[in-house]
Motif scaffolding. Structure first.
Motif, mmCIF file in Angstrom:
data_model
loop_
_atom_site.group_PDB
_atom_site.id
_atom_site.type_symbol
_atom_site.label_atom_id
_atom_site.label_comp_id
_atom_site.label_asym_id
_atom_site.label_seq_id
_atom_site.Cartn_x
_atom_site.Cartn_y
_atom_site.Cartn_z
ATOM 1 N N GLY A 130 0.812 -1.207 0.000
ATOM 2 C CA GLY A 130 0.000 0.000 0.000
ATOM 3 C C GLY A 130 0.849 1.262 0.000
ATOM 4 N N LEU A 131 0.151 2.391 -0.020
ATOM 5 C CA LEU A 131 0.800 3.697 -0.145
ATOM 6 C C LEU A 131 0.074 4.701 0.739
ATOM 7 C CD1 LEU A 131 2.746 5.697 -1.672
ATOM 8 C CD2 LEU A 131 0.912 5.957 -3.342
ATOM 9 N N ILE A 132 0.840 5.492 1.484
ATOM 10 C CA ILE A 132 0.303 6.591 2.285
ATOM 11 C C ILE A 132 0.949 7.887 1.793
ATOM 12 C CG2 ILE A 132 0.240 7.620 4.592
ATOM 13 C CD1 ILE A 132 0.255 4.789 5.728
ATOM 14 N N LEU A 143 8.870 19.550 14.672
ATOM 15 C CA LEU A 143 8.406 18.186 14.791
ATOM 16 C C LEU A 143 6.889 18.171 14.677
ATOM 17 C CD1 LEU A 143 10.595 16.957 17.804
ATOM 18 C CD2 LEU A 143 11.076 16.766 15.360
ATOM 19 N N GLY A 144 6.353 17.132 14.009
ATOM 20 C CA GLY A 144 4.909 17.054 13.851
ATOM 21 C C GLY A 144 4.428 15.620 13.779
ATOM 22 N N HIS A 145 3.117 15.427 14.038
ATOM 23 C CA HIS A 145 2.519 14.099 13.874
ATOM 24 C C HIS A 145 1.239 14.227 13.060
ATOM 25 C CE1 HIS A 145 -0.585 14.754 17.040
ATOM 26 N NE2 HIS A 145 0.377 15.419 17.665
ATOM 27 N N TRP A 146 0.894 13.128 12.390
ATOM 28 C CA TRP A 146 -0.221 13.168 11.431
ATOM 29 C C TRP A 146 -0.827 11.784 11.289
ATOM 30 C CZ3 TRP A 146 -0.416 10.496 6.727
ATOM 31 C CH2 TRP A 146 -1.436 10.875 5.836
ATOM 32 N N TYR A 147 -2.163 11.736 11.232
ATOM 33 C CA TYR A 147 -2.884 10.505 10.922
ATOM 34 C C TYR A 147 -3.458 10.603 9.518
ATOM 35 C CZ TYR A 147 -3.022 8.525 15.672
ATOM 36 O OH TYR A 147 -2.703 7.959 16.881
ATOM 37 N N PRO A 148 -3.512 9.491 8.774
ATOM 38 C CA PRO A 148 -4.191 9.513 7.470
ATOM 39 C C PRO A 148 -5.607 10.080 7.614
ATOM 40 C CG PRO A 148 -3.006 7.452 7.731
ATOM 41 C CD PRO A 148 -2.911 8.162 9.055
ATOM 42 N N GLN A 176 -6.111 13.411 8.028
ATOM 43 C CA GLN A 176 -5.939 14.780 8.490
ATOM 44 C C GLN A 176 -5.319 15.628 7.384
ATOM 45 O OE1 GLN A 176 -3.558 14.132 12.054
ATOM 46 N NE2 GLN A 176 -5.383 14.276 13.356
ATOM 47 N N THR A 177 -5.554 16.924 7.417
ATOM 48 C CA THR A 177 -5.101 17.810 6.339
ATOM 49 C C THR A 177 -3.694 18.352 6.558
ATOM 50 O OG1 THR A 177 -6.146 19.704 7.445
ATOM 51 C CG2 THR A 177 -7.456 18.505 5.789
ATOM 52 N N ALA A 178 -3.197 18.301 7.793
ATOM 53 C CA ALA A 178 -1.870 18.886 8.064
ATOM 54 C C ALA A 178 -1.257 18.207 9.282
ATOM 55 C CB ALA A 178 -1.993 20.386 8.310
ATOM 56 N N PHE A 179 0.058 18.342 9.404
ATOM 57 C CA PHE A 179 0.750 17.861 10.590
ATOM 58 C C PHE A 179 0.355 18.712 11.799
ATOM 59 C CE2 PHE A 179 3.735 15.862 7.603
ATOM 60 C CZ PHE A 179 4.014 14.680 8.273
ATOM 61 N N ALA A 180 0.158 18.067 12.924
ATOM 62 C CA ALA A 180 -0.002 18.776 14.187
ATOM 63 C C ALA A 180 1.388 19.029 14.754
ATOM 64 C CB ALA A 180 -0.838 17.952 15.163
ATOM 65 N N LYS A 181 1.741 20.284 14.876
ATOM 66 C CA LYS A 181 3.095 20.626 15.306
ATOM 67 C C LYS A 181 3.264 20.457 16.808
ATOM 68 C CE LYS A 181 3.239 24.675 13.401
ATOM 69 N NZ LYS A 181 3.758 26.023 13.033
#
Length: 346
Positions: free
Chosen positions: A138-140, A169-174, A176-181
């Motif tokens: 698969g691909l993300i 630094l940031g985190h992100w779930y598939p 979501q529109t942007a990284f949470a810083k």
């Protein structure tokens, strides 16, 4: 025409001379008295195996109970496995869909068995699959530029992102529109680029991250939501970054003055952080420092310095990278990889 060639030749000689002078100045800084001491354990490592190979092109991807995984930076998807029980290596090749390898730029590979993740940092794509068949499943696609990416078991993406010219630094779930810083870098001194440069380490089992800065003596401990748990310090005394910025070719910003790298390489195993320091301690001889790479060990749960040990040069070269798992240390050098075993009293 002859005059132009002579001028170009002179510029080349001066450029090479400047680089050499900066390197020698940096080594001089590293070798001076730096205001701290090490508790060095001698005889901690026993060499078990060496393999002569062009290891300068190899990156460390991960480890499990069978051994270590390395990846080839020059051939996308080529994996070298090092079995710590059989003391041998095998080559695996990740199978991509027909056109997936087109347009690959800078790449990073993470192997967290049973999964592998191949990140195309140019296109913001993460290809994933399992090591049982090494097939991409698969691909993300994550939303913004990053220069280091980790996948967690919950498919969360943890990244060092480039945000308006600054490292964050940031985190992100598939979905979501942007990284949470993360606010972990708030208050960090300097220009926001070189001052924040460092090593981003992730421990899947403990869901813990450590960010170790290259140019001063601090490391950050975070959970996998990038909540800051602690700010700790390495044993050296470099608390402030000392450098000058200048314009390089094509108008790019770069360092105009030399400085020593305080923390060169590192790895995280369980509660222990292992740091290849770039600075000589006051109780080390210049000869010992020139023939070995000092590794300083810290407990990330309380920030305490525990002890140090040496990684010797191999074929005249210092270690380029290392990782530790199951009482074994795998070190990469320009001309080979070496497996060491820790003694029982570690």
């Amino acid at each position: 025409m002859k005059t132009k060639i002579q001028i170009l030749g002179l510029i080349t000689v001066l450029s090479v001379g400047l680089v050499l002078a900066l390197y020698l100045r940096s080594r001089s800084i590293s070798n001076q008295n730096n205001g701290f001491v090490r508790s060095i354990k001698i005889g901690l490592l026993t060499q078990e195996k060496e393999i002569v190979i062009n290891a300068g092109k190899l990156g460390i991807a991960g480890a499990d109970y069978t051994g270590f995984y390395l990846w080839d930076r020059l051939e996308i998807g080529r994996i070298l496995t090092f079995n710590i029980h059989k003391l041998d290596t095998q080559t695996r090749v990740i199978a991509f869909p027909d056109t997936s390898k087109n347009g690959f730029g800078r790449t990073d590979i993470q192997i967290a068995p049973p999964y592998f993740y191949v990140t195309n940092l140019k296109t913001n794509h993460i290809f994933y699959g399992t090591i049982s068949d090494w097939q991409v499943k698969g691909l993300i696609t994550y939303p913004s530029k990053a220069n280091k990416v980790y996948m967690t078991k919950s498919t969360k993406v943890l990244a060092r992102i480039v945000d308006r010219g600054l490292l964050n630094l940031g985190h992100w779930y598939p979905g979501q529109t942007a990284f949470a810083k993360s606010p972990a870098f708030d208050g960090i001194q300097g220009d926001g680029v070189f001052s924040r440069d460092g090593m981003f380490l992730y421990d899947q089992n403990n869901k813990r991250l450590v960010y170790l800065f290259h140019y001063f003596n601090q490391f950050l401990v975070m959970n996998d939501s990038l909540k800051l748990l602690a700010k700790e310090h390495t044993i050296d005394t470099v608390t402030k970054i000392k450098y000058k910025l200048g314009q390089l070719d094509k108008g790019e910003l770069g360092m105009a003055s030399p400085m020593a790298i305080v923390n060169r390489k590192s790895c995280l195993e369980g509660d222990w952080l292992y740091v290849n320091s770039g600075l000589r301690a006051d109780n080390e001889s210049v000869n010992d420092f020139e023939l070995n790479s000092p590794i300083d060990v810290y407990n990330v749960k309380n920030g305490k310095y525990l002890f140090s040990f040496y990684l010797p040069k191999y074929k005249g070269d210092w270690v380029t990278n290392f990782t530790i798992s199951k009482g074994k240390l795998l070190a990469t050098y320009k001309q080979g990889i070496v497996l060491y075993r820790f003694s029982n009293h570690i």
